[in-house]
Write a protein that holds these residues in place. Sequence first.
Motif, PDB file in Angstrom:
ATOM      1  N   ARG A 137      40.166  39.143  38.393  1.00  0.00           N
ATOM      2  CA  ARG A 137      39.060  39.052  37.813  1.00  0.00           C
ATOM      3  C   ARG A 137      38.138  40.316  37.802  1.00  0.00           C
ATOM      4  N   ARG A 138      37.781  41.014  36.940  1.00  0.00           N
ATOM      5  CA  ARG A 138      37.092  42.184  37.300  1.00  0.00           C
ATOM      6  C   ARG A 138      35.739  41.974  36.990  1.00  0.00           C
ATOM      7  N   PHE A 139      34.702  42.512  37.791  1.00  0.00           N
ATOM      8  CA  PHE A 139      33.223  42.388  37.557  1.00  0.00           C
ATOM      9  C   PHE A 139      32.681  43.932  37.589  1.00  0.00           C
TER      10      PHE A 139
ATOM     11  N   LEU B  45      40.333  34.853  46.347  1.00  0.00           N
ATOM     12  CA  LEU B  45      40.334  36.114  47.223  1.00  0.00           C
ATOM     13  C   LEU B  45      39.388  37.133  46.531  1.00  0.00           C
ATOM     14  N   MET B  46      38.949  38.171  47.480  1.00  0.00           N
ATOM     15  CA  MET B  46      38.238  39.288  46.752  1.00  0.00           C
ATOM     16  C   MET B  46      38.994  40.507  47.434  1.00  0.00           C
TER      17      MET B  46
ATOM     18  N   ALA C 278      38.709  38.597  42.789  1.00  0.00           N
ATOM     19  CA  ALA C 278      37.797  39.266  42.386  1.00  0.00           C
ATOM     20  C   ALA C 278      37.642  40.805  42.791  1.00  0.00           C
ATOM     21  N   VAL C 279      37.659  41.715  41.631  1.00  0.00           N
ATOM     22  CA  VAL C 279      37.478  43.021  42.089  1.00  0.00           C
ATOM     23  C   VAL C 279      36.405  43.813  41.350  1.00  0.00           C
TER      24      VAL C 279
ATOM     25  N   ASP D  59      40.121  48.402  42.293  1.00  0.00           N
ATOM     26  CA  ASP D  59      40.822  47.878  41.072  1.00  0.00           C
ATOM     27  C   ASP D  59      42.234  48.497  41.054  1.00  0.00           C
ATOM     28  N   THR D  60      42.296  49.674  41.035  1.00  0.00           N
ATOM     29  CA  THR D  60      43.514  50.425  40.759  1.00  0.00           C
ATOM     30  C   THR D  60      44.741  49.964  41.790  1.00  0.00           C
ATOM     31  N   SER D  61      44.250  49.901  43.117  1.00  0.00           N
ATOM     32  CA  SER D  61      45.059  49.418  44.083  1.00  0.00           C
ATOM     33  C   SER D  61      45.640  48.247  44.041  1.00  0.00           C
TER      34      SER D  61
END
Length: 266
Positions: free
Chosen positions: A169-171, A188-189, A147-148, A155-157
């Motif tokens: 999985r993007r939130f 994971l997150m 999750a990110v 997100d980029t990293s």
Amino acid sequence: MTLRNAVKSTIAAMLMLGAAGLATQAKADAVDDITKAGAINVGIFSDFPPFSSASADMSIKGYDIDVAQAIADSLNVKLNLVSVTGQNRIPYLTDKRVDILMSVGYSKEREQVIDFAAAYAPYYIAVIGPAELAVKGKEDLADKSIAVNRGTLEDTSLTEAAPASADIRRFDNYNSVIQAFISGQTQLMVVGNDVGAQVLARQEALKPEQKFQLLTSPSHIGLNKNEDRLKKVVNDAVAKMLADGKLDESSKAWLKTPLNPDNLKD
């Protein structure tokens, strides 16, 4: 004076006044606009503890708010907090819906669009997961669900580091990222160190731990390009907080650790 000369003199005077007006407009900048409005609009993540989040009285407080207030005080204007997301905050800045942005990680891509003032907070991005899950490096992210927060430096990293088989999985906000991880939607997150620290402290049953760091990058204050006066105001306010110990006080209060100035170096 003839009528023709009188007309010429009038036109010349009007042109001079117009030129003076244009010169004044050309010199006007964000500091002038902020002073005229009597308020500075500061973009913050409203769900990003301990940098900024709702307190018991529902007001937004945190490390970022302390620094934003110091900047407002240095300009003798009201602080107006504007909630932003990872996706809309850069457009909010470039469209001048906000004057500055808190908690902005530096990147060459962002530098093409916005400017960066002083680094004011230590920050690193970590992969967090349950103790029972063996993850030691980016190669171990293969086939894992992660999750990110969409559109952020995290997100980029993560996107750059994760193997192709990773299920990213993007939130739309940090609360959703944390809930996805805690509820088991993802294994994971990926979050900043301080968001992660709060999860580690609260989730005894899950026994989460920091697996490894993806990126170390202090938080900067973002502003529009060619706003040199505003950049100086921001830099001076941060320097003053460093010199008088106020930034260290905020670090102890919100980040639960003394501030190490070395952590403000890119």
